[in-house]
Design a protein around this motif. Structure first.
Motif, PDB file in Angstrom:
ATOM      1  N   ASP A   1      18.676  99.902  52.721  1.00  0.00           N
ATOM      2  CA  ASP A   1      18.702  99.125  53.953  1.00  0.00           C
ATOM      3  C   ASP A   1      18.937 100.070  55.127  1.00  0.00           C
ATOM      4  N   ASN A   2      18.981  99.488  56.335  1.00  0.00           N
ATOM      5  CA  ASN A   2      19.166 100.282  57.558  1.00  0.00           C
ATOM      6  C   ASN A   2      18.185 101.453  57.630  1.00  0.00           C
ATOM      7  N   MET A   3      16.894 101.137  57.430  1.00  0.00           N
ATOM      8  CA  MET A   3      15.872 102.177  57.443  1.00  0.00           C
ATOM      9  C   MET A   3      15.573 102.645  58.867  1.00  0.00           C
ATOM     10  N   ALA A   4      15.146 103.894  58.979  1.00  0.00           N
ATOM     11  CA  ALA A   4      14.759 104.470  60.273  1.00  0.00           C
ATOM     12  C   ALA A   4      13.573 105.397  60.054  1.00  0.00           C
ATOM     13  N   LEU A   5      12.656 105.432  61.056  1.00  0.00           N
ATOM     14  CA  LEU A   5      11.477 106.295  60.976  1.00  0.00           C
ATOM     15  C   LEU A   5      11.298 106.971  62.340  1.00  0.00           C
ATOM     16  N   THR A   6      11.303 108.293  62.346  1.00  0.00           N
ATOM     17  CA  THR A   6      11.122 109.051  63.587  1.00  0.00           C
ATOM     18  C   THR A   6       9.961 110.025  63.428  1.00  0.00           C
ATOM     19  N   ILE A   7       9.323 110.386  64.570  1.00  0.00           N
ATOM     20  CA  ILE A   7       8.228 111.367  64.580  1.00  0.00           C
ATOM     21  C   ILE A   7       8.660 112.534  65.449  1.00  0.00           C
ATOM     22  N   ASN A   8       8.661 113.722  64.850  1.00  0.00           N
ATOM     23  CA  ASN A   8       9.119 114.935  65.531  1.00  0.00           C
ATOM     24  C   ASN A   8      10.514 114.748  66.126  1.00  0.00           C
TER      25      ASN A   8
ATOM     26  N   SER B   1       3.020 108.094  70.742  1.00  0.00           N
ATOM     27  CA  SER B   1       1.695 108.491  71.246  1.00  0.00           C
ATOM     28  C   SER B   1       1.639 110.005  71.376  1.00  0.00           C
ATOM     29  N   PHE B   2       0.537 110.605  70.814  1.00  0.00           N
ATOM     30  CA  PHE B   2       0.414 112.057  70.780  1.00  0.00           C
ATOM     31  C   PHE B   2      -1.033 112.460  71.060  1.00  0.00           C
ATOM     32  N   LEU B   3      -1.201 113.725  71.448  1.00  0.00           N
ATOM     33  CA  LEU B   3      -2.532 114.258  71.726  1.00  0.00           C
ATOM     34  C   LEU B   3      -3.196 114.730  70.444  1.00  0.00           C
ATOM     35  N   VAL B   4      -4.529 114.689  70.478  1.00  0.00           N
ATOM     36  CA  VAL B   4      -5.309 115.251  69.367  1.00  0.00           C
ATOM     37  C   VAL B   4      -4.918 116.709  69.196  1.00  0.00           C
ATOM     38  N   GLY B   5      -4.755 117.138  67.958  1.00  0.00           N
ATOM     39  CA  GLY B   5      -4.385 118.519  67.667  1.00  0.00           C
ATOM     40  C   GLY B   5      -2.900 118.733  67.496  1.00  0.00           C
ATOM     41  N   SER B   6      -2.113 117.694  67.715  1.00  0.00           N
ATOM     42  CA  SER B   6      -0.662 117.817  67.558  1.00  0.00           C
ATOM     43  C   SER B   6      -0.293 117.954  66.079  1.00  0.00           C
ATOM     44  N   ASN B   7       0.820 118.626  65.836  1.00  0.00           N
ATOM     45  CA  ASN B   7       1.406 118.689  64.496  1.00  0.00           C
ATOM     46  C   ASN B   7       2.586 117.715  64.457  1.00  0.00           C
ATOM     47  N   LEU B   8       2.520 116.743  63.532  1.00  0.00           N
ATOM     48  CA  LEU B   8       3.526 115.687  63.500  1.00  0.00           C
ATOM     49  C   LEU B   8       4.318 115.727  62.188  1.00  0.00           C
ATOM     50  N   THR B   9       5.619 115.484  62.316  1.00  0.00           N
ATOM     51  CA  THR B   9       6.490 115.356  61.148  1.00  0.00           C
ATOM     52  C   THR B   9       7.138 113.986  61.192  1.00  0.00           C
ATOM     53  N   LEU B  10       6.785 113.134  60.236  1.00  0.00           N
ATOM     54  CA  LEU B  10       7.361 111.800  60.146  1.00  0.00           C
ATOM     55  C   LEU B  10       8.541 111.861  59.179  1.00  0.00           C
ATOM     56  N   LEU B  11       9.704 111.400  59.627  1.00  0.00           N
ATOM     57  CA  LEU B  11      10.917 111.437  58.810  1.00  0.00           C
ATOM     58  C   LEU B  11      11.401 110.014  58.564  1.00  0.00           C
ATOM     59  N   CYS B  12      11.591 109.676  57.282  1.00  0.00           N
ATOM     60  CA  CYS B  12      12.041 108.341  56.878  1.00  0.00           C
ATOM     61  C   CYS B  12      13.425 108.450  56.238  1.00  0.00           C
ATOM     62  N   SER B  13      14.316 107.535  56.594  1.00  0.00           N
ATOM     63  CA  SER B  13      15.653 107.527  56.001  1.00  0.00           C
ATOM     64  C   SER B  13      16.062 106.092  55.680  1.00  0.00           C
ATOM     65  N   ALA B  14      16.950 105.967  54.677  1.00  0.00           N
ATOM     66  CA  ALA B  14      17.473 104.654  54.280  1.00  0.00           C
ATOM     67  C   ALA B  14      18.835 104.839  53.655  1.00  0.00           C
ATOM     68  N   GLN B  15      19.725 103.891  53.892  1.00  0.00           N
ATOM     69  CA  GLN B  15      21.024 103.910  53.228  1.00  0.00           C
ATOM     70  C   GLN B  15      20.856 103.311  51.841  1.00  0.00           C
ATOM     71  N   SER B  16      21.214 104.090  50.821  1.00  0.00           N
ATOM     72  CA  SER B  16      20.944 103.651  49.454  1.00  0.00           C
ATOM     73  C   SER B  16      21.783 104.451  48.475  1.00  0.00           C
ATOM     74  N   SER B  17      22.268 103.754  47.439  1.00  0.00           N
ATOM     75  CA  SER B  17      22.953 104.411  46.334  1.00  0.00           C
ATOM     76  C   SER B  17      22.496 103.769  45.032  1.00  0.00           C
ATOM     77  N   PRO B  18      21.869 104.550  44.134  1.00  0.00           N
ATOM     78  CA  PRO B  18      21.513 105.958  44.307  1.00  0.00           C
ATOM     79  C   PRO B  18      20.444 106.116  45.385  1.00  0.00           C
ATOM     80  N   PRO B  19      20.145 107.368  45.809  1.00  0.00           N
ATOM     81  CA  PRO B  19      19.128 107.570  46.843  1.00  0.00           C
ATOM     82  C   PRO B  19      17.817 106.880  46.488  1.00  0.00           C
TER      83      PRO B  19
END
Length: 333
Positions: A217-224, A230-248
């Motif tokens: 639960d409590n998920m989050a998703l960020t880019i860079n 919104s980004f320009l063509v040719g950009s390098n993007l890193t999408l990061l996903c997180s969630a509170q969870s046990s076990p991961p």
């Protein structure tokens, strides 16, 4: 007649002395409460020289003595003795059944005194019995029973970490607080839970920890590392996903509703193109709770020149319309 008067005076004096002694003599225990397994001595205060007497607990005689001779009753042979001079009684070892009111009586001089003795057994070997230690949030309940190998007049206290546990809608304390029940556990019920057992002469404790499975639960998703999408063509993007969870949680990525061949918390887009615009989803799954959840964000990847041309067209169109209007006016040809 004078001799009779003297005899009467002596008897009165002896009676007054006996009354004085009866009211003044007290029984003082060497330890109170007494500890089972140890010695106990009951002394008289003030110290008094006695020629005979007896000790009893309740209605049961312990021993009697006259001069230097003492007689111990069968159930106390080997652990009861008296100081025939002072009348002090010693019991060793003392047991739980020895609790009661102890009475000393003497005929020479004549008096009676008593005291109440409580015998307490020390706490030893505190153990915890647990129904289960691996729990699922909101669906499992924990039951912990605290017990001792030996001990009497016991009190029980539960701590969650350093905080005292008290009864509530989810928490039950039963069996004189010896049993702790936590209904529908949460992730904050992992402990450590400590049971303290104590009485007036000793104490002991034992601790248990729980593993509580929860989420995702409590998920989050960020880019860079930012919230922009919104980004320009040719950009390098890193999408990061997180969630509170046990076990991961296990993480799977999807684009436009279709899984992509990427698992884990990160998805990389190198030299991004317009065709990569669209909804990106991170799917989280917990094997222990069998719960899954998803978070989605819309990413727009645009050509910078196309954007500038579109912006110029937006400004140019009103100007052309205005020029056409002016040329159409009479007398402007």
């Amino acid at each position: 007649m004078e001799k009779n008067s003297e005899g009467t005076l002596v008897l009165v004096l002896l009676t007054l002395i006996e009354v004085f002694l009866s009211g003044a003599v007290e029984v003082q225990p060497s330890i109170s409460p007494a500890v089972a397994g140890g010695p106990l001595t009951l002394s008289l205060s003030p110290s008094t020289t006695l020629n005979s007497g007896s000790w009893a607990v309740g209605a049961s005689l312990i021993l009697t003595w006259v001069g230097e001779q003492q007689a111990v009753f069968p159930t106390y042979i080997g652990r009861a003795s008296v100081n025939v001079s002072t009348g002090a009684l010693t019991l060793n070892p003392i047991t739980l059944v020895d609790s009661g009111v102890y009475i000393v009586q003497s005929n020479d001089p004549q008096f009676t005194a008593n005291t109440s003795i409580a015998v307490v057994e020390p706490v030893s070997n505190v153990t915890l019995s647990v129904n289960q230690t691996n729990l699922v949030e909101f669906s499992s309940s924990a039951v912990v029973t605290c017990s001792v190998s030996s001990g009497s007049s016991l009190s029980f206290l539960w701590l969650n970490g350093s905080s005292e546990v008290t009864a509530s809608d989810r928490v039950q304390l039963t069996d004189g607080n010896a049993t702790l029940t936590i209904l529908n556990v949460t992730r904050y019920d992992q402990g450590p839970f400590t049971c303290y057992v104590f009485n007036s002469v000793s104490n002991g404790s034992n601790t248990v920890n729980f593993t509580v499975f929860y989420g995702p639960d409590n998920m989050a998703l960020t880019i860079n590392g930012q919230s922009m999408t919104s980004f320009l063509v040719g950009s390098n993007l890193t999408l990061l996903c997180s969630a509170q969870s046990s076990p991961p949680a296990q993480l799977q990525w999807a684009f436009r509703g279709q899984n992509v061949n990427t698992t884990g918390p990160m998805l990389y887009l190198y030299n991004a193109t317009e065709n990569q615009s669209g909804p990106y989803s991170c799917l989280a799954f917990n094997n222990a709770t069998t719960v899954n959840t998803t978070i989605t964000t819309q990413i727009t990847i645009a050509n910078s020149s196309g954007s500038q041309q579109q912006e110029a067209n937006v400004w140019l169109l009103p100007l052309l319309l205005l020029a056409a209007l002016l040329l159409s006016l009479p007398g402007k040809i």
